[in-house]
Scaffold this motif. Structure first.
Motif, PDB file in Angstrom:
ATOM      1  N   THR A  95       0.859  -1.183   0.000  1.00 18.13           N
ATOM      2  CA  THR A  95       0.000   0.000   0.000  1.00 18.13           C
ATOM      3  C   THR A  95       0.896   1.234   0.000  1.00 18.13           C
ATOM      4  OG1 THR A  95      -0.117  -0.072   2.422  1.00 18.13           O
ATOM      5  CG2 THR A  95      -1.927  -1.121   1.195  1.00 18.13           C
ATOM      6  N   PRO A  96       0.371   2.385  -0.481  1.00 23.16           N
ATOM      7  CA  PRO A  96       1.208   3.593  -0.526  1.00 23.16           C
ATOM      8  C   PRO A  96       1.648   4.017   0.869  1.00 23.16           C
ATOM      9  CG  PRO A  96      -0.770   3.844  -1.861  1.00 23.16           C
ATOM     10  CD  PRO A  96      -0.962   2.601  -1.063  1.00 23.16           C
ATOM     11  N   GLY A  97       2.842   4.536   0.960  1.00 23.23           N
ATOM     12  CA  GLY A  97       3.371   5.034   2.226  1.00 23.23           C
ATOM     13  C   GLY A  97       4.382   6.117   1.955  1.00 23.23           C
ATOM     14  N   GLU A  98       5.060   6.547   2.984  1.00 25.37           N
ATOM     15  CA  GLU A  98       6.117   7.545   2.850  1.00 25.37           C
ATOM     16  C   GLU A  98       7.447   6.846   2.568  1.00 25.37           C
ATOM     17  OE1 GLU A  98       5.770  10.834   2.898  1.00 25.37           O
ATOM     18  OE2 GLU A  98       3.590  10.571   3.117  1.00 25.37           O
ATOM     19  N   ALA A  99       8.224   7.445   1.674  1.00 27.62           N
ATOM     20  CA  ALA A  99       9.549   6.888   1.386  1.00 27.62           C
ATOM     21  C   ALA A  99      10.426   6.962   2.621  1.00 27.62           C
ATOM     22  CB  ALA A  99      10.196   7.632   0.234  1.00 27.62           C
ATOM     23  N   GLU A 100      11.159   5.877   2.892  1.00 27.07           N
ATOM     24  CA  GLU A 100      12.081   5.833   4.017  1.00 27.07           C
ATOM     25  C   GLU A 100      13.482   5.543   3.501  1.00 27.07           C
ATOM     26  OE1 GLU A 100      10.901   3.236   7.192  1.00 27.07           O
ATOM     27  OE2 GLU A 100       8.767   3.510   6.748  1.00 27.07           O
ATOM     28  N   GLU A 101      14.459   6.224   4.047  1.00 24.88           N
ATOM     29  CA  GLU A 101      15.855   6.009   3.656  1.00 24.88           C
ATOM     30  C   GLU A 101      16.414   4.849   4.475  1.00 24.88           C
ATOM     31  OE1 GLU A 101      17.671   7.261   1.208  1.00 24.88           O
ATOM     32  OE2 GLU A 101      15.847   8.310   0.552  1.00 24.88           O
ATOM     33  N   ASP A 102      16.182   3.656   3.995  1.00 23.31           N
ATOM     34  CA  ASP A 102      16.721   2.485   4.681  1.00 23.31           C
ATOM     35  C   ASP A 102      18.211   2.382   4.384  1.00 23.31           C
ATOM     36  OD1 ASP A 102      17.468  -0.285   5.306  1.00 23.31           O
ATOM     37  OD2 ASP A 102      15.318  -0.591   5.580  1.00 23.31           O
ATOM     38  N   PRO A 103      19.051   2.329   5.416  1.00 20.77           N
ATOM     39  CA  PRO A 103      20.507   2.305   5.179  1.00 20.77           C
ATOM     40  C   PRO A 103      20.981   1.061   4.444  1.00 20.77           C
ATOM     41  CG  PRO A 103      20.012   1.857   7.492  1.00 20.77           C
ATOM     42  CD  PRO A 103      18.731   2.308   6.854  1.00 20.77           C
ATOM     43  N   PHE A 104      20.164   0.020   4.413  1.00 17.60           N
ATOM     44  CA  PHE A 104      20.575  -1.213   3.757  1.00 17.60           C
ATOM     45  C   PHE A 104      20.296  -1.210   2.249  1.00 17.60           C
ATOM     46  CE2 PHE A 104      19.711  -3.477   8.000  1.00 17.60           C
ATOM     47  CZ  PHE A 104      21.013  -3.263   8.409  1.00 17.60           C
ATOM     48  N   PHE A 105      19.514  -0.263   1.777  1.00 17.73           N
ATOM     49  CA  PHE A 105      19.039  -0.345   0.390  1.00 17.73           C
ATOM     50  C   PHE A 105      20.195  -0.378  -0.613  1.00 17.73           C
ATOM     51  CE2 PHE A 105      17.703   1.669  -3.603  1.00 17.73           C
ATOM     52  CZ  PHE A 105      16.760   0.736  -4.013  1.00 17.73           C
ATOM     53  N   THR A 106      21.136   0.537  -0.494  1.00 17.83           N
ATOM     54  CA  THR A 106      22.220   0.576  -1.477  1.00 17.83           C
ATOM     55  C   THR A 106      23.140  -0.636  -1.363  1.00 17.83           C
ATOM     56  OG1 THR A 106      23.556   1.947   0.015  1.00 17.83           O
ATOM     57  CG2 THR A 106      22.208   3.096  -1.621  1.00 17.83           C
ATOM     58  N   ALA A 107      23.144  -1.283  -0.204  1.00 21.30           N
ATOM     59  CA  ALA A 107      24.005  -2.459  -0.022  1.00 21.30           C
ATOM     60  C   ALA A 107      23.461  -3.685  -0.749  1.00 21.30           C
ATOM     61  CB  ALA A 107      24.175  -2.766   1.462  1.00 21.30           C
TER      62      ALA A 107
END
Length: 345
Positions: A95-107
């Motif tokens: 479902t739609p939500g707010e974007a979160e800067e997860d520190p693991f994403f780029t890894a």
């Protein structure tokens, strides 16, 4: 939001799997992803009750959850949504939500296995804290992490030595390994699965001799002269070269806990990647120890498994099932990364 579903799946397939078997299949229906196991992808002795594949699926799920947060989605996760179909591993509704800067994403796109010798030395205290926080940060239940340093690694080193011996002393494990070796870049690109020979990080002399080991009759002959003990000694040396050994135990052997062990593994691995640390999953024998049947294992194999079971209890300090074993440390960059199937949904 639908534009991001494919990106979420693309993150999922970057997860690790045994011998890069990639045992997953995805179905997309609107804002829903259904994850299915493909049992014929991994037919190894390690994959008793599909546990090796469940670990891989857990890592895949964790990648998708991380990617969803980055792409402004909230995910509702349900394991085994159709009990009548045991291959239906999970359903994720978005479902739609707010974007979160997860520190693991780029890894996720940078994570890879590194089988080179490591440089030893202690892990910084901050790195250890961050790894433990990564393991517990998602509230994953039913499993726990233990890191072994210094002389405490010795039991782990002896375990992986037994594991490598078994690969060359059991014909089924031996055949499965060599069926999944990709001997040149062209074969690796064509199949996009298995183990590119370059990922084994063999020394030049070993790289020349390794193809000869494909012949199991030859392996059986040279075993009489201690060849498999030499292989085991190299595995022991690799573990001892690390800064720490890692152990993930599970509360019980329910399918849900194997999935959660995979999720925890991926979070630890992603955190190690973020810190520039090398990571090597060395876990085959931990799965053999959990088998409830001796099928495919002769008496000499079972003797090694029994020794491993004793060492695992010593290393973990627990009688809980030990799901995963890995090493972590610093070293040069790996020669090459394993490829993935081109995504089909």
């Amino acid at each position: 939001m639908k534009d991001y579903i494919q990106k979420i799946i693309s993150a999922g397939i970057m997860a690790p799997s045994g011998d890069n078997c990639q045992p997953w299949r995805f179905e997309q229906d609107g804002n829903r992803i259904d994850l299915f196991n493909v049992p014929e992808r991994d037919t190894s002795l390690y994959n008793y009750k599909q546990r090796a594949s469940l670990i891989a699926h857990g890592a895949c799920i964790e990648n998708m959850l991380i990617s969803a947060r980055k792409h402004s989605c909230r995910a509702e996760l349900k394991y085994f949504p159709m009990p009548e179909n045991e291959q239906h591993i999970a359903r994720l509704n978005f479902t739609p939500g707010e974007a979160e800067e997860d520190p693991f994403f780029t890894a996720i796109s940078a994570r890879t296995i590194n089988r080179k010798p490591y440089k030893g030395g202690k892990l910084p205290a901050k790195a250890i804290d961050n790894i433990h926080q990564a393991a517990t940060g998602a509230g994953i239940s039913g499993c726990s992490l233990k890191l072994l340093e210094n002389s405490a690694k010795d039991a782990a080193a002896d375990i992986v030595a037994l594991s490598d011996r078994l690969v060359f002393e059991n014909p089924l494990l031996h055949r499965f390994l060599f069926d999944h070796i990709r001997w040149n870049p062209e074969e690796a690109e064509r199949t996009r699965d298995g183990l590119d020979i370059r990922t084994l990080e063999l020394a030049p002399a070993d790289r020349m001799l390794f193809p000869l080991l494909k012949n199991y009759d030859l392996v059986r002959f040279i075993r009489m002269f201690g060849a498999t003990r030499v292989i085991a000694a190299n595995a022991r040396k690799l573990m001892r070269s690390s800064s720490a050994a890692g152990i993930i135990t599970i509360a019980d052997t329910s399918p849900e806990n194997w999935l959660n062990a995979g999720r925890m593994l991926e979070r630890i691995w992603l955190e190690a990647t973020r810190q520039g640390l090398a990571f090597h999953l060395m876990t085959g024998i931990t799965l053999l120890v959990q088998r409830e049947t001796t099928q495919g294992l002769d008496n000499s194999n079972l003797s090694l498994v029994k020794k491993a079971r004793i060492l695992l209890s010593k290393a973990s300090g627990s009688e809980l099932p030990l799901a995963l074993l890995f090493r972590i440390g610093t070293c040069d960059q790996p020669t090459v990364r394993s490829l993935r199937f081109k995504m089909k949904v």
